[in-house]
Design an enzyme around this catalytic site. Structure first.
Site, PDB file in Angstrom:
ATOM      1  CG  HIS A 133      -3.028   9.338   0.419  1.00  0.00           C
ATOM      2  ND1 HIS A 133      -3.831  10.293   1.221  1.00  0.00           N
ATOM      3  CD2 HIS A 133      -3.913   8.299   0.329  1.00  0.00           C
ATOM      4  CE1 HIS A 133      -4.935   9.681   1.827  1.00  0.00           C
ATOM      5  NE2 HIS A 133      -5.102   8.639   1.051  1.00  0.00           N
ATOM      6  CG  HIS A 178      -1.533   1.095   1.387  1.00  0.00           C
ATOM      7  ND1 HIS A 178      -1.727   2.049   2.393  1.00  0.00           N
ATOM      8  CD2 HIS A 178      -2.731   1.364   0.699  1.00  0.00           C
ATOM      9  CE1 HIS A 178      -2.673   2.922   2.312  1.00  0.00           C
ATOM     10  NE2 HIS A 178      -3.343   2.598   1.456  1.00  0.00           N
TER      11      HIS A 178
HETATM   12  O1  G3P Z   1      -6.631   1.653  -2.213  1.00  0.00           O
HETATM   13  C1  G3P Z   1      -6.794   1.341  -0.871  1.00  0.00           C
HETATM   14  C2  G3P Z   1      -6.370   2.339   0.015  1.00  0.00           C
HETATM   15  O2  G3P Z   1      -5.359   2.920  -0.519  1.00  0.00           O
HETATM   16  C3  G3P Z   1      -7.547   3.490  -0.021  1.00  0.00           C
HETATM   17  O3  G3P Z   1      -7.543   4.447   0.854  1.00  0.00           O
HETATM   18  O4  G3P Z   1      -6.860   6.743   1.551  1.00  0.00           O
HETATM   19  O5  G3P Z   1      -5.084   4.933   1.720  1.00  0.00           O
HETATM   20  O6  G3P Z   1      -5.802   5.765  -0.441  1.00  0.00           O
HETATM   21  P1  G3P Z   1      -6.359   5.476   0.821  1.00  0.00           P
HETATM   22 MG    MG Z   2      -5.096   4.548  -1.977  1.00  0.00          MG
END
Ligand code: G3P
Ligand code: MG
Length: 233
Positions: A50, A8
């Site tokens: 992000h 992630h």
């Molecule tokens: O794609 C999964 C996750 O990344 C979604 O939430 O806020 O971490 O982008 P966020």
């Molecule tokens: Mg994400």
């Protein structure tokens, strides 16, 4: 246990999130895939970050959409890393064996279909269609992607429970549901399976939660700690 591990924002438990350093580390740790987040700059470039503002993750401040790529490149995004463009990122993934989940960051207030169109064009330019999943909390962007690039796989992102998530994903021609892991239980999995939709939960950061998701039959685990999930595998 057969499941895939997706890092992630790269291996963001150990390296600055959404940087090339985090993607190289994920590759080194043996992750099958990475996730990133993308925004458009003022001059129409696609960058990997992000938040819509650079202040949390860099030594600068300001909205990405109000800055040019050249301005953004001046800042340090952690450990000397520069903000990656999607093109730089795709060039790395084309050479590595990993797949990539690109999350389109949009909402009703900030939506430019150019982000979808240019992302799709870049994926095609690198010949990466079979290795990419496009996800978004803003589901219109998934519909727009599918209309323009029918072969690119999409995933419906959601943080709260939604009724009949599998039927909904199938109605958008999405191959995957990407729920927050707290939404996933046997009923959720059965309904998704009924509609041929695979489940890739996020952000699963403890061994106990990874085991629970895998026992329920999830396809891919999205985690900040790919080594932890790989150890379970
Ligand atoms: O794609 C999964 C996750 O990344 C979604 O939430 O806020 O971490 O982008 P966020
Ligand atoms: Mg994400």
């Amino acid at each position: 246990m057969s499941f895939l591990v997706c890092a992630h924002r790269g291996a963001s438990g150990y390296a600055p999130e959404n940087t090339m350093k985090a993607y190289r580390l994920a590759d080194k740790l043996g992750a099958h895939a990475c996730e990133n987040d993308v925004h458009l700059t003022k001059d129409g470039e696609i960058v990997v970050i992000h938040d819509s503002n650079i202040s949390r993750v860099s030594n600068g401040s300001g909205e990405v959409e109000k800055m040019t790529l050249a301005e953004l490149k001046k800042y340090d995004f952690g450990e000397g890393e520069k903000i990656p463009t999607l093109e730089e990122c795709l060039s790395f993934f084309a050479a590595s064996g990993m797949e990539l989940n690109i999350e389109i960051k949009s909402n009703d207030d900030v939506y430019d279909v150019a982000l979808v169109e240019e992302t799709g064009k870049l994926i095609e330019k690198f010949g990466l269609t079979p290795k990419i999943i496009i996800s978004s909390f803003y589901h219109k962007s998934l519909i727009d992607m599918k209309e323009r690039f029918p072969l690119i796989r999409t995933a419906v992102l959601h943080g709260d429970e939604i009724k009949e998530a599998g039927a909904y994903a199938a109605s958008l021609e999405a191959a995957y549901s990407h729920p927050h892991f707290k939404c996933v239980d046997e009923k959720f999995m059965a309904e998704c399976e009924k509609h041929g939709v695979e489940v890739n939960p996020w952000t699963v950061n403890t061994p106990e939660d990874v085991k629970r998701m895998v026992d329920l039959g999830c396809n891919m685990i999205i985690t900040n700690y790919p080594d932890m999930a790989l150890k379970i595998r």
